[in-house]
Design a protein around this motif. Sequence first.
Motif, PDB file in Angstrom:
ATOM      1  N   HIS A  40      33.440  67.269  50.520  1.00 42.32           N
ATOM      2  CA  HIS A  40      34.019  68.489  51.076  1.00 42.32           C
ATOM      3  C   HIS A  40      33.859  68.558  52.599  1.00 42.32           C
ATOM      4  O   HIS A  40      34.575  69.295  53.264  1.00 42.32           O
ATOM      5  CB  HIS A  40      33.379  69.713  50.427  1.00 42.32           C
ATOM      6  CG  HIS A  40      33.673  69.828  48.961  1.00 42.32           C
ATOM      7  ND1 HIS A  40      32.908  69.191  48.004  1.00 42.32           N
ATOM      8  CD2 HIS A  40      34.652  70.485  48.289  1.00 42.32           C
ATOM      9  CE1 HIS A  40      33.382  69.466  46.806  1.00 42.32           C
ATOM     10  NE2 HIS A  40      34.448  70.233  46.937  1.00 42.32           N
ATOM     11  N   ARG A  43      36.559  64.600  56.929  1.00 35.63           N
ATOM     12  CA  ARG A  43      37.844  64.786  57.597  1.00 35.63           C
ATOM     13  C   ARG A  43      38.877  63.804  57.059  1.00 35.63           C
ATOM     14  O   ARG A  43      40.071  64.080  57.058  1.00 35.63           O
ATOM     15  CB  ARG A  43      37.679  64.576  59.101  1.00 35.63           C
ATOM     16  CG  ARG A  43      36.644  65.480  59.752  1.00 35.63           C
ATOM     17  CD  ARG A  43      37.122  66.917  59.762  1.00 35.63           C
ATOM     18  NE  ARG A  43      38.391  67.049  60.437  1.00 35.63           N
ATOM     19  CZ  ARG A  43      38.525  67.160  61.763  1.00 35.63           C
ATOM     20  NH1 ARG A  43      37.454  67.122  62.525  1.00 35.63           N
ATOM     21  NH2 ARG A  43      39.712  67.298  62.305  1.00 35.63           N
ATOM     22  N   GLN A  56      43.191  58.121  54.015  1.00 31.43           N
ATOM     23  CA  GLN A  56      43.781  59.351  53.502  1.00 31.43           C
ATOM     24  C   GLN A  56      43.158  60.534  54.226  1.00 31.43           C
ATOM     25  O   GLN A  56      41.930  60.665  54.281  1.00 31.43           O
ATOM     26  CB  GLN A  56      43.561  59.482  51.994  1.00 31.43           C
ATOM     27  CG  GLN A  56      44.223  60.708  51.389  1.00 31.43           C
ATOM     28  CD  GLN A  56      44.059  60.762  49.888  1.00 31.43           C
ATOM     29  OE1 GLN A  56      43.394  59.913  49.292  1.00 31.43           O
ATOM     30  NE2 GLN A  56      44.647  61.764  49.255  1.00 31.43           N
ATOM     31  N   LEU A  57      44.006  61.378  54.785  1.00 29.48           N
ATOM     32  CA  LEU A  57      43.539  62.547  55.517  1.00 29.48           C
ATOM     33  C   LEU A  57      43.301  63.713  54.572  1.00 29.48           C
ATOM     34  O   LEU A  57      43.992  63.864  53.563  1.00 29.48           O
ATOM     35  CB  LEU A  57      44.553  62.967  56.582  1.00 29.48           C
ATOM     36  CG  LEU A  57      44.798  61.988  57.738  1.00 29.48           C
ATOM     37  CD1 LEU A  57      45.807  62.589  58.705  1.00 29.48           C
ATOM     38  CD2 LEU A  57      43.511  61.661  58.460  1.00 29.48           C
ATOM     39  N   ARG A  58      42.321  64.535  54.917  1.00 25.87           N
ATOM     40  CA  ARG A  58      42.104  65.773  54.191  1.00 25.87           C
ATOM     41  C   ARG A  58      42.998  66.867  54.776  1.00 25.87           C
ATOM     42  O   ARG A  58      43.513  66.748  55.895  1.00 25.87           O
ATOM     43  CB  ARG A  58      40.633  66.181  54.274  1.00 25.87           C
ATOM     44  CG  ARG A  58      39.705  65.209  53.543  1.00 25.87           C
ATOM     45  CD  ARG A  58      40.111  65.102  52.083  1.00 25.87           C
ATOM     46  NE  ARG A  58      39.348  64.116  51.357  1.00 25.87           N
ATOM     47  CZ  ARG A  58      38.208  64.372  50.726  1.00 25.87           C
ATOM     48  NH1 ARG A  58      37.716  65.592  50.755  1.00 25.87           N
ATOM     49  NH2 ARG A  58      37.577  63.425  50.079  1.00 25.87           N
ATOM     50  N   GLU A  59      43.149  67.941  54.029  1.00 28.16           N
ATOM     51  CA  GLU A  59      44.092  68.983  54.442  1.00 28.16           C
ATOM     52  C   GLU A  59      43.674  69.656  55.746  1.00 28.16           C
ATOM     53  O   GLU A  59      44.517  70.074  56.526  1.00 28.16           O
ATOM     54  CB  GLU A  59      44.216  70.028  53.326  1.00 28.16           C
ATOM     55  CG  GLU A  59      44.821  69.464  52.043  1.00 28.16           C
ATOM     56  CD  GLU A  59      44.939  70.520  50.971  1.00 28.16           C
ATOM     57  OE1 GLU A  59      44.487  71.657  51.214  1.00 28.16           O
ATOM     58  OE2 GLU A  59      45.482  70.211  49.891  1.00 28.16           O
ATOM     59  N   HIS A  60      42.350  69.755  55.991  1.00 29.08           N
ATOM     60  CA  HIS A  60      41.903  70.463  57.184  1.00 29.08           C
ATOM     61  C   HIS A  60      41.759  69.544  58.391  1.00 29.08           C
ATOM     62  O   HIS A  60      41.307  69.974  59.443  1.00 29.08           O
ATOM     63  CB  HIS A  60      40.557  71.147  56.916  1.00 29.08           C
ATOM     64  CG  HIS A  60      39.486  70.210  56.450  1.00 29.08           C
ATOM     65  ND1 HIS A  60      39.359  69.844  55.122  1.00 29.08           N
ATOM     66  CD2 HIS A  60      38.532  69.529  57.128  1.00 29.08           C
ATOM     67  CE1 HIS A  60      38.335  69.009  55.011  1.00 29.08           C
ATOM     68  NE2 HIS A  60      37.824  68.801  56.202  1.00 29.08           N
ATOM     69  N   GLN A  62      42.833  67.718  61.685  1.00 32.86           N
ATOM     70  CA  GLN A  62      43.777  68.172  62.700  1.00 32.86           C
ATOM     71  C   GLN A  62      44.686  67.050  63.194  1.00 32.86           C
ATOM     72  O   GLN A  62      45.905  67.137  63.086  1.00 32.86           O
ATOM     73  CB  GLN A  62      43.001  68.787  63.872  1.00 32.86           C
ATOM     74  CG  GLN A  62      42.208  70.024  63.487  1.00 32.86           C
ATOM     75  CD  GLN A  62      41.445  70.596  64.655  1.00 32.86           C
ATOM     76  OE1 GLN A  62      41.454  70.036  65.750  1.00 32.86           O
ATOM     77  NE2 GLN A  62      40.772  71.711  64.448  1.00 32.86           N
ATOM     78  N   ARG A  72      50.187  61.509  59.056  1.00 32.04           N
ATOM     79  CA  ARG A  72      50.267  62.837  58.445  1.00 32.04           C
ATOM     80  C   ARG A  72      49.422  62.960  57.185  1.00 32.04           C
ATOM     81  O   ARG A  72      48.734  63.946  56.980  1.00 32.04           O
ATOM     82  CB  ARG A  72      51.720  63.158  58.121  1.00 32.04           C
ATOM     83  CG  ARG A  72      52.620  63.302  59.337  1.00 32.04           C
ATOM     84  CD  ARG A  72      54.025  63.718  58.938  1.00 32.04           C
ATOM     85  NE  ARG A  72      54.888  63.890  60.097  1.00 32.04           N
ATOM     86  CZ  ARG A  72      56.164  64.250  60.032  1.00 32.04           C
ATOM     87  NH1 ARG A  72      56.726  64.479  58.837  1.00 32.04           N
ATOM     88  NH2 ARG A  72      56.872  64.386  61.130  1.00 32.04           N
ATOM     89  N   ARG A  73      49.502  61.940  56.354  1.00 30.83           N
ATOM     90  CA  ARG A  73      48.821  62.030  55.065  1.00 30.83           C
ATOM     91  C   ARG A  73      48.030  60.770  54.722  1.00 30.83           C
ATOM     92  O   ARG A  73      46.824  60.828  54.522  1.00 30.83           O
ATOM     93  CB  ARG A  73      49.845  62.296  53.948  1.00 30.83           C
ATOM     94  CG  ARG A  73      49.223  62.510  52.568  1.00 30.83           C
ATOM     95  CD  ARG A  73      48.351  63.736  52.511  1.00 30.83           C
ATOM     96  NE  ARG A  73      47.809  63.970  51.183  1.00 30.83           N
ATOM     97  CZ  ARG A  73      46.909  64.892  50.885  1.00 30.83           C
ATOM     98  NH1 ARG A  73      46.465  65.696  51.853  1.00 30.83           N
ATOM     99  NH2 ARG A  73      46.459  65.037  49.658  1.00 30.83           N
TER     100      ARG A  73
END
Length: 264
Positions: A40, A43, A56-60, A62, A72-73
């Motif tokens: 959790h 990043r 893989q990026l997390r939703e939060h 930047q 982006r993702r």
Amino acid sequence: MNILRLRFAKGERDDLVLGAGVHAVGQDEEGRPCLVEDAHDARLQVSVDRRGIWLQLREHAQSMHVNGRPVRRMAMLRPGDTLHMDGVDLVLVGSRPGAVPSRHEPNPPKARAVLRALGGTHHGRCFDVDRPCSVGSQADAGVHIAEPGMPAEHSVLEPHADGVSIRTVDPAATIEVNGHRLTEGLLLAGDQVVFNASHRFALEAPRVPTGPAQPLPEVLVAPPVAHTPRRSPLVHSLRRIPWLLLAALLMAGALALLLLYGAR
């Protein structure tokens, strides 16, 4: 699979070691990237397995750039890629190239290899390296890179039985292979080489097995199963008829008693 490392470009911190598996990358108290145990707090996450290296990026999260391109993702990574995360540059360091074979050793290449451009002016193009190939700013170079600061004869590529050797010609020239800065080395299939920090190429070639051919596994044949005659569904139904008749007689008797004595 060789151990990978995320190395700080300026050397301000220790490398982040990435073995096989999934690694969560977050931030420490000073805002620098670090490995975290709690997903959790991550990043981004980096997955390393036989199929490759995936980011893989997390939703939060930047902002994230790989080799100057925004992510982006998700993104597929190669050893030698540069990651830019919140103002910090990280280099994904892979295995160091082996020594260059002797030039006098007769070792013709076993398979055709090409140098595919991943970035720069030749992005998307392929260059054959089945024969000696020069890299530089001169017009007759096999890989012509017309850029300020690029020597006329930067380096030379030469095919060998185990890979493609690369040597710098200009004394001031350097190359980066899988994140390692060097002047010569033996490129293998999948290695990434960078010229002048912006021109990226990957060596692509079929992997030729070096060991003896393994025999095919023997096909196991199951022993024959003794055939047992199946009972006919009709015979099985006939055996259940007496019980059904008995149950019907009992129900009929109960209804008769109910009609006879229940009306009173």
